[in-house]
Write a protein that holds these residues in place. Structure first.
Motif, PDB file in Angstrom:
ATOM      1  N   UNK A 448       0.814  -1.213   0.000  1.00  0.00           N
ATOM      2  CA  UNK A 448       0.000   0.000   0.000  1.00  0.00           C
ATOM      3  C   UNK A 448       0.851   1.267   0.000  1.00  0.00           C
ATOM      4  N   UNK A 449       2.171   1.054   0.015  1.00  0.00           N
ATOM      5  CA  UNK A 449       3.100   2.177   0.064  1.00  0.00           C
ATOM      6  C   UNK A 449       3.180   2.893  -1.289  1.00  0.00           C
ATOM      7  N   UNK A 483       6.783   3.544   8.552  1.00  0.00           N
ATOM      8  CA  UNK A 483       5.522   3.860   7.904  1.00  0.00           C
ATOM      9  C   UNK A 483       5.756   4.384   6.514  1.00  0.00           C
ATOM     10  N   UNK A 484       4.670   4.876   5.934  1.00  0.00           N
ATOM     11  CA  UNK A 484       4.776   5.378   4.568  1.00  0.00           C
ATOM     12  C   UNK A 484       3.575   6.238   4.219  1.00  0.00           C
ATOM     13  N   UNK A 485       3.748   7.016   3.166  1.00  0.00           N
ATOM     14  CA  UNK A 485       2.616   7.626   2.486  1.00  0.00           C
ATOM     15  C   UNK A 485       1.996   6.523   1.637  1.00  0.00           C
ATOM     16  N   UNK A 486       0.638   6.487   1.604  1.00  0.00           N
ATOM     17  CA  UNK A 486      -0.035   5.358   0.942  1.00  0.00           C
ATOM     18  C   UNK A 486      -0.507   5.736  -0.456  1.00  0.00           C
ATOM     19  N   UNK A 487      -0.716   4.710  -1.224  1.00  0.00           N
ATOM     20  CA  UNK A 487      -1.416   4.863  -2.490  1.00  0.00           C
ATOM     21  C   UNK A 487      -2.876   5.178  -2.159  1.00  0.00           C
ATOM     22  N   UNK A 495      -1.986  -1.469 -10.262  1.00  0.00           N
ATOM     23  CA  UNK A 495      -0.695  -1.667 -10.914  1.00  0.00           C
ATOM     24  C   UNK A 495       0.315  -2.270  -9.940  1.00  0.00           C
ATOM     25  N   UNK A 496       0.286  -1.762  -8.725  1.00  0.00           N
ATOM     26  CA  UNK A 496       1.198  -2.245  -7.687  1.00  0.00           C
ATOM     27  C   UNK A 496       0.954  -3.729  -7.425  1.00  0.00           C
ATOM     28  N   UNK A 497      -0.299  -4.133  -7.285  1.00  0.00           N
ATOM     29  CA  UNK A 497      -0.588  -5.553  -7.072  1.00  0.00           C
ATOM     30  C   UNK A 497      -0.079  -6.369  -8.259  1.00  0.00           C
ATOM     31  N   UNK A 517     -13.068   1.195  -2.214  1.00  0.00           N
ATOM     32  CA  UNK A 517     -13.160   2.381  -1.352  1.00  0.00           C
ATOM     33  C   UNK A 517     -12.435   3.564  -1.997  1.00  0.00           C
ATOM     34  N   UNK A 518     -11.333   3.275  -2.706  1.00  0.00           N
ATOM     35  CA  UNK A 518     -10.568   4.347  -3.334  1.00  0.00           C
ATOM     36  C   UNK A 518     -11.369   5.052  -4.433  1.00  0.00           C
TER      37      UNK A 518
END
Lengths: 582, 582
Positions: A448-449, A483-487, A495-497, A517-518
């Protein structure tokens, strides 16, 4: 009423008071005419005194029947001690006991309830309720409580909502192994216990709760290393309408608040370091900055002198151990053995002494004359008295080995003081890691990063090059949080998946709820999670998280006190519709 | 930076300020020359204004592309509104937008994100992240957060330690059904998820941590009634060296603190009522005391007048409904139907009107003349204008039915106001309950509850007579919390397990760790647990706990949003060594 005071609060001001205390018998000292008992509770110790001549036969009988860890209630008068103990909070007084009531007896404990116990790990785990009575463990539990209080104080004051997310969720094969829970009402199906509330906290951001946290249990069914537990606790946080810098500042604030309010320590502003810089200069992504001793690359300096070890190496890199030129042969052999251990795996260690008389002497004098060695010394900024230590080989492996050696030297030089804290942020992690074995990319942080916007164009053709808006909080060489900023865009997430080897169908089946949800107005968001057990043990000055967990499990995932896991009944198997494999 | 302010904070003082806001498009009103958007975030709504003549084409294009729930960022100037809205916090100002940035689009939500949504339960559960955007649900989540904050404030200030207990524990068949977790590292064995941390908190008392609490998830695999969840949250508390009165006072204090600090309400001292008194006077162990209307027993008054229903009844008992003498035939029929419903199960309802002219008229005038009815009225302390309602039959069933009727009358008379809170303690519960079906005793509270010392002599010969040091906190007819003083003596605990049908071997296998702990100096202790979901819904003025849980499950234990539980992979079955029953 069982007590008017605790065993930790009576002092010189209470002299003459009639009081009642309850607690455990810590120690009995019988000096004939006088008899003393140390009475213990959570709050401290109070000395009880009995004068044989002045107490009646019944009370004396009771006193004589007492043993260690008996639970008693006593009433008496606070008197001033003849010989005071300035080390004890209650050391100026003692209690002259008039009545004694045995609330409960105790068998002799299987180990001593003292700061340094004579019990081994196994027996102390089995009788954990007795081990928990020892002051060092009690202090850990109290520290953990205080860490929780101050974490909440800080986050509540910054308008975070603590929101509980479910424990019975859905199994997703990405990441570590899930613990699963068979469903009776939906036979053949299973819940999973959360490895973290990741997707739920992201959904809370979609839901508009722009500052969320939770101190929450998480579960991972992994083979346990020394310091892992199948269940562990996270301070889990997420924020919406933020950039990386907002998150770093907020949680730098939390960390400083904890240092200030739990340990009374003011901490400097945390430096920020890129992953690349950390790897190059410290050989690892969680450098211990309590001491410098940065890496110095030597490829340009040492190659081409017929020394095959250096010439063939991808990387020749070293550190300068200040003031260690006088190390004996034995000490140097120890260091060589250290780097050659299988878990470190270097082939050997090369050194050069910069003697205090200004001469230079190396283990490879055959190949390098003093002139050459002078160049080395200059590259390291070494001074007379220093010791230069060099490793060579494949880049990644050599960095890792030298990083371990650096820490070892730090230990030997006493540079890793347990009361000094040096936090920093490590940023700009790679988004993906290539795995040779399975021939695929894995998410370095999690799927999700968000990639760095400026690197997104690499995603298709050279995904390994993409850096992420991901960050770790490192203190004293320990990764305390990350942690991270998320997509927050459906297509980018898809695309990431894809890059991670999911078919569209698999991605939809497992994470469809999040990608859906996005599509309904997801805000930009990001977050962080702290290992709560880990940060507590760091604050407590210990390397073991187990001592900061009230009821930990052993390395086989067993609770030896309650003897769990255990068998279940045929009725349970039948109701759940499952059976053991024959 | 995504915003300089939130959507809830701008007011008349900010006029002229240049600000940036981020949030969701709540509503768009296009009046030709002017166009308004309500921008929403967690903190409130701010009105954005666009004057068609004064904005450039590009901005206008963007504005026209917006739809409900789009996420946008706007920058502009705060101006005074022409027509102010005194109902809104931000109702005096609006934002004259200069730039607009669409952060994310939104599909049209499947239901309206308004206080009263047009979405049904099922769809709102599936899109819970959208339902959570609605203000009433957001208020519930905020209330729950505040309840947690204030619970911790109170307990921390009273020296309680919050101590985490394990989630992967041991299955014990006593009580409700466990959720179990197959162990991979110990194949063939299972963990269980805790129904409550009961035994662990008792071990913490043995360990000397004399004030413990935890806001903690618990799990029960039960067929779900309307308002039950498979996972729920408890405020779990335990104290050592205390008597029942100490615990009642401490947690009456907590409850008052919550009312005061969360709702701003001062509450009277809580009355204490014995279980027997509650059953006799209100027909249930959780009476709603917002109104009186206590039971009046009539056996002595009404029997022997040839009225078979009364003569054959074990109990004749009634209530007096103040001012209801004028009830119509239809209303009385409704009440009769009410008590005859299967879930209540009375055979019929007898009434007597005390007319305002002083005459008395009953549904059994055949058997009772006015003289007799006068006696009834006197027994009830009834006045002209009142209505007497009477049920007769088996004692327990009749009490239960009349209790339901009492609540129904309370509803009809508006005596159960949702903004009035009447807490009380119900004490002295029976220790055991006899179950006809299985022909054995069950623990009314749980097997660790201590019998009252003065009743212990009944334990062997007449266990049903033994009362327990157990107590419930009841507010407005809802059991909000319950607890007890615990057994802390090994032999008594063993005897208790025996009465509950455990063999010594079973007791030792399942609870040996606790009974062993009692041999090493266990202090007297007791505790209480509050249903956190329940108390939050009570404070929120709702009867449904589901609206106070961020991600609840439906009545089949499913999370319809993430679609869980779900199937797991063959690899998972293999690793766990389990399979589905063929």
């Amino acid at each position: 009423m069982y007590r008017t005071h605790t065993c930790g609060e009576l002092n010189i001001k209470n002299i003459g008071n009639a009081v009642t205390l309850s607690g455990w018998v810590q120690r009995i000292r019988d000096k004939g005419a006088m008899l003393w008992i140390d009475l213990r509770d959570r709050y401290g110790l109070t000395q009880l005194v009995f004068e044989r001549e002045n107490i009646d036969a019944e009370l004396l009988e009771k006193v004589k029947s007492l043993g260690r860890e008996f639970v008693i209630q006593v009433t008496g008068q606070v008197i001033e001690r003849e010989s005071k103990n300035p080390k004890m909070e209650t050391g100026e007084i003692e209690l002259k006991v008039q009545t004694l009531n045995i609330l409960n007896k105790s068998l002799t404990p299987p180990f001593t309830i003292e700061d340094e116990s004579d019990g081994g790990d196994e027996i102390r785990m089995k009788y954990r309720y007795l081990d928990l009575r020892r002051t060092p463990i009690k202090n850990n539990i109290e520290l953990r409580h205080n860490m929780g209080v101050e974490t909440r104080n800080y986050l509540n004051s910054h308008k975070f909502f603590e929101i509980e997310t479910p424990f019975l969720i859905k199994s997703t094969p990405e990441g570590a192994r899930d613990f699963v829970v068979p469903s009776r009402m939906n036979q053949g199906q299973f819940y999973a216990l959360p490895q973290s509330p990741q997707t739920f906290k992201q959904l809370l951001m979609v839901a508009g709760y722009d500052r969320y946290f939770q101190i929450v249990r998480c579960f991972r069914d992994e083979d346990l290393r020394a310091d892992r537990q199948p269940e562990f606790t996270q301070i889990d946080c997420e924020m919406a309408f933020v950039e990386q810098e907002d998150i770093l500042n907020m949680f730098e604030g939390l960390t400083k608040h904890l240092f200030k309010n739990v340990k009374g320590i003011d901490i400097h502003e945390f430096p920020r370091m890129s992953y690349d810089f950390a790897m190059k200069n410290y050989g690892c992504d969680k450098p211990d900055l309590r001491f410098k001793m940065t890496f110095v690359e030597l490829n340009d300096v040492v190659k081409g002198k017929e020394f095959k070890v250096f010439d063939d190496a991808e990387l020749v890199v070293g550190i300068c151990a200040k003031g260690c030129a006088e190390y004996t042969r034995k000490q140097l052999d120890e260091l060589t053995d250290f780097v050659k251990r299988p878990q470190i795996g270097a082939m050997g260690l090369i050194y050069a002494r910069y003697n205090s008389d200004g001469t230079l002497k190396s283990s490879v004098d055959k190949f390098y004359n003093e002139e050459e060695l002078k160049k080395w010394a200059a590259t390291f900024n070494a001074e007379p008295g220093d010791l230069i230590l060099i490793l060579a080989g494949k880049e990644e492996k050599t960095q890792k080995a030298l990083s371990e050696l650096r820490l070892e030297i730090g230990n030997r030089l006493g540079l890793r003081k347990s009361d000094v804290y040096y936090p920093l942020w490590v940023c700009d992690f790679p988004l993906l890691e290539w795995d040779e074995e399975t021939q695929r990319y894995y998410a370095k942080h999690h799927p999700f990063t968000a990639p760095k916007p400026e690197d997104i164009h690499f995603l298709e053709k050279d995904p390994g090059k993409v850096r992420a808006n991901a960050y770790d909080l490192v203190i004293n060489g320990v990764e305390v949080g990350g942690g991270s900023i998320r997509i927050y865009d459906r297509d980018l997430q898809k695309q990431m998946f894809g890059i991670l080897g999911f078919t569209d169908e698999e991605a939809q089946k497992q994470f469809g709820f999040l990608m859906n949800a996005f599509e309904y107005g997801a805000p930009p968001h990001g977050g962080i999670a702290f290992g709560f057990d880990r940060i507590c043990s760091l604050f407590g000055g210990s390397e073991s998280i187990r001592d900061f967990i009230a009821f930990p499990k052993n390395n086989s995932g067993r609770d030896v006190m309650i003897d769990s896991p255990s068998e279940i009944s045929d009725l349970q198997f039948n109701e759940l519709g499952i059976m053991l494999k024959p």
